[in-house]
Motif scaffolding. Structure first.
Motif, PDB file in Angstrom:
ATOM      1  N   UNK A 135       1.660   3.449   1.473  1.00  0.00           N
ATOM      2  CA  UNK A 135       0.435   2.655   1.508  1.00  0.00           C
ATOM      3  C   UNK A 135       0.725   1.184   1.237  1.00  0.00           C
ATOM      4  N   UNK A 136       1.552   0.915   0.213  1.00  0.00           N
ATOM      5  CA  UNK A 136       1.913  -0.471  -0.104  1.00  0.00           C
ATOM      6  C   UNK A 136       2.692  -1.108   1.045  1.00  0.00           C
ATOM      7  N   UNK A 137       3.578  -0.324   1.662  1.00  0.00           N
ATOM      8  CA  UNK A 137       4.352  -0.861   2.779  1.00  0.00           C
ATOM      9  C   UNK A 137       3.454  -1.196   3.963  1.00  0.00           C
ATOM     10  N   UNK A 138       2.410  -0.381   4.194  1.00  0.00           N
ATOM     11  CA  UNK A 138       1.521  -0.658   5.319  1.00  0.00           C
ATOM     12  C   UNK A 138       0.721  -1.936   5.081  1.00  0.00           C
ATOM     13  N   UNK A 139       0.294  -2.193   3.827  1.00  0.00           N
ATOM     14  CA  UNK A 139      -0.417  -3.447   3.527  1.00  0.00           C
ATOM     15  C   UNK A 139       0.523  -4.631   3.678  1.00  0.00           C
ATOM     16  N   UNK A 140       1.716  -4.499   3.094  1.00  0.00           N
ATOM     17  CA  UNK A 140       2.694  -5.589   3.112  1.00  0.00           C
ATOM     18  C   UNK A 140       3.070  -5.983   4.535  1.00  0.00           C
ATOM     19  N   UNK A 141       3.237  -4.992   5.404  1.00  0.00           N
ATOM     20  CA  UNK A 141       3.691  -5.268   6.765  1.00  0.00           C
ATOM     21  C   UNK A 141       2.640  -5.984   7.607  1.00  0.00           C
ATOM     22  N   UNK A 143       0.653  -8.473   6.463  1.00  0.00           N
ATOM     23  CA  UNK A 143       0.474  -9.855   6.040  1.00  0.00           C
ATOM     24  C   UNK A 143       1.229 -10.784   6.986  1.00  0.00           C
ATOM     25  N   UNK A 144       0.854 -12.042   6.982  1.00  0.00           N
ATOM     26  CA  UNK A 144       1.490 -13.000   7.893  1.00  0.00           C
ATOM     27  C   UNK A 144       2.987 -13.096   7.637  1.00  0.00           C
ATOM     28  N   UNK A 145       3.383 -13.052   6.354  1.00  0.00           N
ATOM     29  CA  UNK A 145       4.801 -13.144   5.993  1.00  0.00           C
ATOM     30  C   UNK A 145       5.120 -12.047   4.990  1.00  0.00           C
ATOM     31  N   UNK A 149       5.388 -11.317   0.324  1.00  0.00           N
ATOM     32  CA  UNK A 149       4.213 -10.588  -0.166  1.00  0.00           C
ATOM     33  C   UNK A 149       4.180 -10.575  -1.696  1.00  0.00           C
ATOM     34  N   UNK A 150       2.986 -10.595  -2.292  1.00  0.00           N
ATOM     35  CA  UNK A 150       2.869 -10.557  -3.754  1.00  0.00           C
ATOM     36  C   UNK A 150       3.218  -9.180  -4.308  1.00  0.00           C
ATOM     37  N   UNK A 151       3.261  -9.013  -5.635  1.00  0.00           N
ATOM     38  CA  UNK A 151       3.546  -7.700  -6.233  1.00  0.00           C
ATOM     39  C   UNK A 151       2.507  -6.664  -5.813  1.00  0.00           C
ATOM     40  N   UNK A 181      -9.510   1.425   4.766  1.00  0.00           N
ATOM     41  CA  UNK A 181      -8.671   2.343   3.998  1.00  0.00           C
ATOM     42  C   UNK A 181      -8.926   3.769   4.455  1.00  0.00           C
ATOM     43  N   UNK A 182      -7.901   4.407   5.012  1.00  0.00           N
ATOM     44  CA  UNK A 182      -7.932   5.817   5.355  1.00  0.00           C
ATOM     45  C   UNK A 182      -6.696   6.468   4.777  1.00  0.00           C
ATOM     46  N   UNK A 183      -6.007   7.281   5.573  1.00  0.00           N
ATOM     47  CA  UNK A 183      -4.711   7.783   5.125  1.00  0.00           C
ATOM     48  C   UNK A 183      -3.703   6.654   5.046  1.00  0.00           C
ATOM     49  N   UNK A 184      -3.978   5.559   5.759  1.00  0.00           N
ATOM     50  CA  UNK A 184      -3.196   4.331   5.686  1.00  0.00           C
ATOM     51  C   UNK A 184      -4.183   3.173   5.577  1.00  0.00           C
ATOM     52  N   UNK A 185      -3.674   1.934   5.584  1.00  0.00           N
ATOM     53  CA  UNK A 185      -4.519   0.743   5.488  1.00  0.00           C
ATOM     54  C   UNK A 185      -4.353  -0.085   6.751  1.00  0.00           C
ATOM     55  N   UNK A 186      -5.478  -0.542   7.310  1.00  0.00           N
ATOM     56  CA  UNK A 186      -5.452  -1.396   8.493  1.00  0.00           C
ATOM     57  C   UNK A 186      -6.253  -2.665   8.231  1.00  0.00           C
ATOM     58  N   UNK A 187      -5.733  -3.793   8.692  1.00  0.00           N
ATOM     59  CA  UNK A 187      -6.455  -5.060   8.637  1.00  0.00           C
ATOM     60  C   UNK A 187      -7.370  -5.127   9.856  1.00  0.00           C
ATOM     61  N   UNK A 188      -8.655  -5.363   9.624  1.00  0.00           N
ATOM     62  CA  UNK A 188      -9.646  -5.234  10.691  1.00  0.00           C
ATOM     63  C   UNK A 188      -9.358  -6.184  11.848  1.00  0.00           C
ATOM     64  N   UNK A 189      -8.957  -7.428  11.555  1.00  0.00           N
ATOM     65  CA  UNK A 189      -8.748  -8.386  12.644  1.00  0.00           C
ATOM     66  C   UNK A 189      -7.487  -8.102  13.455  1.00  0.00           C
ATOM     67  N   UNK A 190      -6.683  -7.096  13.024  1.00  0.00           N
ATOM     68  CA  UNK A 190      -5.491  -6.746  13.778  1.00  0.00           C
ATOM     69  C   UNK A 190      -5.684  -5.473  14.603  1.00  0.00           C
TER      70      UNK A 190
END
Length: 547
Positions: A135-141, A143-145, A149-151, A181-190
């Motif tokens: 889940x953390x990896x999906x959020x981190x990936x 982001x723009x950079x 990524x923050x902690x 937020x589902x089984x993974x996390x998606x950024x809506x604008x992507x």
């Protein structure tokens, strides 16, 4: 409210794990139904994980994978145990099925063991080491950079705060303003594809026909990564898909196997879809801005930025955005000037200037200056008020409606050139702004009107290989940057950029990674970065020779 807090305290982490371990030690296999019952009760009391955070709750739930890991390991161990037994038997009267069974034990046993070990590893990793969780990896990936990524606490907080303030829940899926937020996390604008899977599968067995129904929400993002979330209710599935479709109407929409057709498109069709997506998105944004202009009434205001850019299409949303950019340190201020002066408090008010003051290391105050019309000997006078962001926004919105603020508490000051800050190279003739893009396929585009988001997309295109060359020109600021991607022999990007020094316009050159080049491009456009330093070589003389 009190009842919600009471519910959220049922079997919170890590006490739930302690109880599960004690039950397993005391009851062994008989503990499985008891643990499953406790998990069900916990989910009913705390359905979306409000007590410890939505994201952290999802990673903790992966601990239930240990049950499946034990079952898979047990099957693999049984198959591996049967292998030497079968090898020791007399194969004189063996038929084909006996050899198939032996091969299944020899191949399937190790595969089941590997699968069980991976399930156990993933469960322990996600539950006890959330920073390394999927889940953390999906959020981190997303982001723009990602490398900056923050902690994990801040990563999860971004999603948790968005869902806490704006979420609409549809079964296991929460749709916020920015994240899903589902089984993974998606950024809506992507999000680029939204698909509903509702399929029935029938399996013939010795006892009859078994029917299984798959209900899944499939999301495909701009990286062409596919995430799947299973649903138990068709009503929740359809509601979640329709909610996202309203948020991203330009995204592809379909059902069942259409998601695989979309996901497996070739590169040229993906590029064509992305261009069409951006065009339709820009058209929708333009229509929305036009509606805001009409709803705000006749335009009677001019907004001028510190870099000299002027616009008469001023909306409340634009003013709020400018204020937020100033508070974030991306700009230093802006000015709102009505086409006709505003009367208020017995005075004639000519313009409202918004500036930012630093009160402390982490605190910023908004300084508002109301410029007064000259009156006899009174020249260069303004009324000043230092206030917080909320009150400043209220005053700015009222000023858009030509409403003078309450002048009690404002201080009379003498000012000189509030909005006319000198800029280097001011006597040069400014070239037009331009964003030129050269695709990897050889196609080229040139834009003379573009936004910060367009520059961000160009930067992302350098990273993912969409663009071979990007050139940014900001004539009024005398800024110019050109980034060309590398080749097989040297994957580094070549970056050339201008720096308007007080004495002359200098050029610099550097070679760096695509991610660093993308970061420089967005920061250069935002005004927070200029070339120079150990990574850069002065290329002014060479550029002058080329001219």
């Amino acid at each position: 409210m009190a009842s919600k807090e009471k519910k959220g305290g049922f079997l919170r982490w890590p006490w739930n794990v302690v109880i599960y371990v004690l039950l397993a030690a005391a009851l062994r296999l008989f503990a499985v139904p008891v643990i499953l019952a406790l998990l069900y009760i916990q989910e009913k009391n705390n359905p979306h994980g409000q007590a410890e955070g939505y994201c952290l709750s999802r990673t903790r739930k992966r601990l239930t994978w240990l049950i499946w890991a034990l079952l898979v390991l047990a099957v693999g161990g049984a198959l591996v145990y049967m292998l030497p037994v079968g090898l020791r038997q007399d194969r004189t009267y063996w038929d084909t099925m006996d050899y198939v069974t032996l091969a299944l034990c020899g191949v399937g046993g190790p595969l089941f063991l590997i699968g069980g070990l991976y399930l156990a590893y993933a469960a322990i990793r996600d539950a006890f080491f959330p920073a390394k969780s999927a889940l953390a990896q999906s959020i981190r990936s997303q982001l723009a950079y990602p490398d900056e990524a923050p902690p994990v606490e801040e990563l999860f907080a971004m999603v948790d705060n968005d869902l806490r303030d704006h979420a609409q829940w549809f079964g296991p899926v929460g749709v916020g303003q920015t994240w899903v937020l589902g089984d993974s996390v998606n950024k809506i604008d992507r999000i680029r594809g939204i698909f509903v899977v509702n399929e029935l599968h029938q399996h013939h067995t010795q006892t009859g026909v078994r029917t299984r129904r798959d209900m899944e929400l499939v999301l495909i993002d701009d990286r062409w990564q596919r995430t799947v979330t299973s649903f138990k209710s068709l009503k929740d599935l359809q509601a979640a898909a329709e909610c996202l479709h309203l948020r991203v109407p330009e995204a592809a929409w379909g059902s069942n196997s259409q998601n695989m057709d979309f996901w497996t498109m070739d590169e040229s069709r993906r590029e064509a879809f992305e261009r069409d997506f951006r065009q339709r998105q820009s058209r929708r944004a333009s229509e929305k801005a036009q509606q805001e202009l009409l709803s705000d009434g006749p335009q009677d205001m001019i907004l001028k930025r510190r870099d000299g850019q002027v616009t008469s299409r001023v909306t409340a949303a634009l003013v709020t955005e400018q204020l937020q950019r100033c508070l974030a340190g991306e700009e230093t201020g802006f000015e709102l000037t009505p086409t006709r002066p505003v009367a208020g408090g017995g005075r004639i008010l000519r313009s409202l200037d918004c500036l930012i003051q630093k009160e402390a290391a982490d605190e910023r105050k908004v300084l508002l200056l109301l410029e007064l019309a000259p009156n006899g000997a009174e020249q260069n006078l303004a009324l000043a008020l230092a206030t917080d962001a909320r009150r400043a926004e209220d005053i700015l919105r009222a000023w858009l409606r030509r409403e003078a603020p309450d002048l009690s508490g404002w201080e009379l000051r003498r000012v000189y050139g509030v909005s006319n800050q000198a800029r280097p190279q001011a006597r040069r003739q400014a070239a037009p702004d331009e964003l030129a893009l050269l695709y990897a396929s050889g196609a080229a585009e040139r834009h003379t009107t573009f936004t910060r988001e367009d520059v961000q997309i160009a930067a992302e295109g350098l990273v993912d290989g969409t663009y071979q060359k990007v050139r940014l020109s900001l004539g009024k600021k005398f800024l110019w940057m050109e980034i060309e991607t590398g080749d097989k022999s040297d994957a580094r990007c070549t970056v050339r950029a201008a720096r308007p020094d007080p004495d002359k316009l200098r050029f610099f050159k550097a070679r760096t990674s695509s991610r660093q080049a993308a970061a420089w491009l967005t920061a250069y456009y935002g005004g927070s970065f200029l070339p120079g330093g150990p990574d850069w070589r002065d290329d002014t003389r060479q550029m002058e020779k080329q001219k």
